[in-house]
Scaffold this active site. Structure first.
Site, short mmCIF file in Angstrom:
data_model
loop_
_atom_site.label_atom_id
_atom_site.label_comp_id
_atom_site.label_asym_id
_atom_site.label_seq_id
_atom_site.Cartn_x
_atom_site.Cartn_y
_atom_site.Cartn_z
CB CYS A 64 -0.99 -0.02 1.15
SG CYS A 64 -2.02 -1.50 1.13
CG HIS A 86 -3.62 3.09 2.17
ND1 HIS A 86 -4.10 2.80 0.91
CD2 HIS A 86 -3.63 1.91 2.85
CE1 HIS A 86 -4.38 1.52 0.83
NE2 HIS A 86 -4.11 0.96 1.99
CG ASN A 145 -6.93 -1.18 0.80
OD1 ASN A 145 -6.16 -0.75 -0.05
ND2 ASN A 145 -6.54 -1.72 1.93
#
Ligand code: UT7
Length: 315
Positions: free
Chosen positions: A108, A242, A272
């Site tokens: 990520c 994020h 996500n």
């Protein structure tokens, strides 16, 4: 370095929480309050490299830069159909360019890790224009019968073109290696010499532990980098976090004591998307006209590794 342009690309199929509840023991009442997610874009007929290429072309257009001017292409990617060549080589071949290109797998925080690497090349004088493309298809990593992970993810690509400048004020990368918290195992080809048992293991995540890591590490990283760069939390125009879980973002925001308007989010419609999350958010905010010259953006991302990264960038 400084940002010259941004782009993003999403799969056409959008899947709502209600759609998931048709084949999974889950529902919007569980998913939305715990995550902030209502729907996500999921790869179906597209190929990831085509989304990556589309995001790259849009970023180049937005920057007014010809692909031939690029000195380097960095792709951030955890998984795609190709083991080799790298996704960056596939995108480069479609762009018709031949500058150095390579992939990084930092999960990520990949966009911020890639910015940090690009910054070093700029500082050494080896590059004048760099394209970063983050393209991810986490929906191809998960077990679609595991409701604790499959409801969280969506696919997509985000890209940014960078040129020379003094706008990247600072970066901070960190690792707390702990592979058991978040992993996927991919079975390799058999050989006559392998005797151990091997199996594919779809994405496994210890959600609560990753949640705590995310809030703690991101809050610490942001506090530290603001102190290092001499910027107060109020001077920051936007915190680009994020998009893993709205409760994680709220936890970080509460820790910093900053107004919600400074935390743009798109998790509601995206879920996500791993390293693509930050550059997709960046592009959507850019296209919405939210940024003005001199705005201070703080990026923060966290994920498998466990890795985390933060950057301060002046728009
Ligand atoms: O990209 C960075 C990496 N990822 C993250 O940052 C994610 C970090 N973690 C999280 O966001 C949260 O931990 C989750 C959203 C994954 C889970 O939320 P939670 O509040 O920690 O829930 P839980 O895993 O503790 O599960 C609570 C209950 C369980 O039932 P029991 O055992 O209490 O009866 C689960 O079985 O919720 C159940 N559950 C579900 N129920 C309906 C888990 N997933 C679902 C679901 N629908 N999709």
């Amino acid at each position: 370095m400084k940002i010259l342009g941004t782009g993003s690309s999403l799969p056409t199929m959008q899947v709502s929480n209600d759609d998931l509840s048709k084949f999974l023991d889950t529902n919007d009442e569980w998913i939305f309050p715990r995550t902030g997610i209502k729907s996500r874009h999921i790869i179906s007929s597209e190929k990831l490299e085509d989304l990556a290429l589309d995001a790259a072309r849009k970023a180049l257009d937005n920057a007014g830069v010809d692909a031939g001017e690029l000195d380097m292409l960095i792709c951030s990617n955890v998984v795609n159909e190709f083991i080799t060549p790298s996704l960056s080589c596939i995108v480069a071949s479609k762009l018709g360019i031949s500058c150095p290109c390579f992939d990084i797998n930092c999960a990520c925080p990949g966009f911020i890790y890639a910015m940090d690497m690009a910054d070093s090349y700029f500082r050494s004088g080896k590059v004048k224009k760099v394209l970063i493309v983050c393209a991810e298809e986490p929906t191809r990593m998960i077990d679609w019968s595991d409701r604790s992970t499959c409801v969280l993810f969506g696919d997509g690509a985000g890209a940014a073109v960078f040129g020379e400048g003094d706008n990247l004020r600072g970066t901070r990368l960190s690792a707390q290696p702990d592979p058991d918290k978040l992993y996927e195992i991919h079975k390799l080809q058999p050989t006559p010499y392998i005797t151990k048992e091997e199996a594919d293991v779809p994405l496994v995540m210890k959600g609560r532990e990753v949640f705590k890591f995310a809030v703690t590490t991101s809050s610490r990283d942001i506090t530290d980098i603001l102190a290092e760069t001499g910027i107060t939390p109020d001077q920051v125009s936007y915190y680009m976090i994020h998009q893993a879980n709205l409760r994680i973002i709220d936890g970080i925001r509460e820790h910093l004591g900053v107004a919600p308007e400074k935390f743009p989010t798109n998790i509601r419609d995206h879920g996500n998307s791993s390293s693509a999350s930050c550059p997709i958010l960046l592009d959507e905010c850019n296209k919405a006209g939210m940024f003005k010259k001199g705005d201070i953006l703080v990026f923060s991302a966290f994920g498998a590794g466990l890795l985390s990264a933060t950057a301060v960038l002046e728009w």
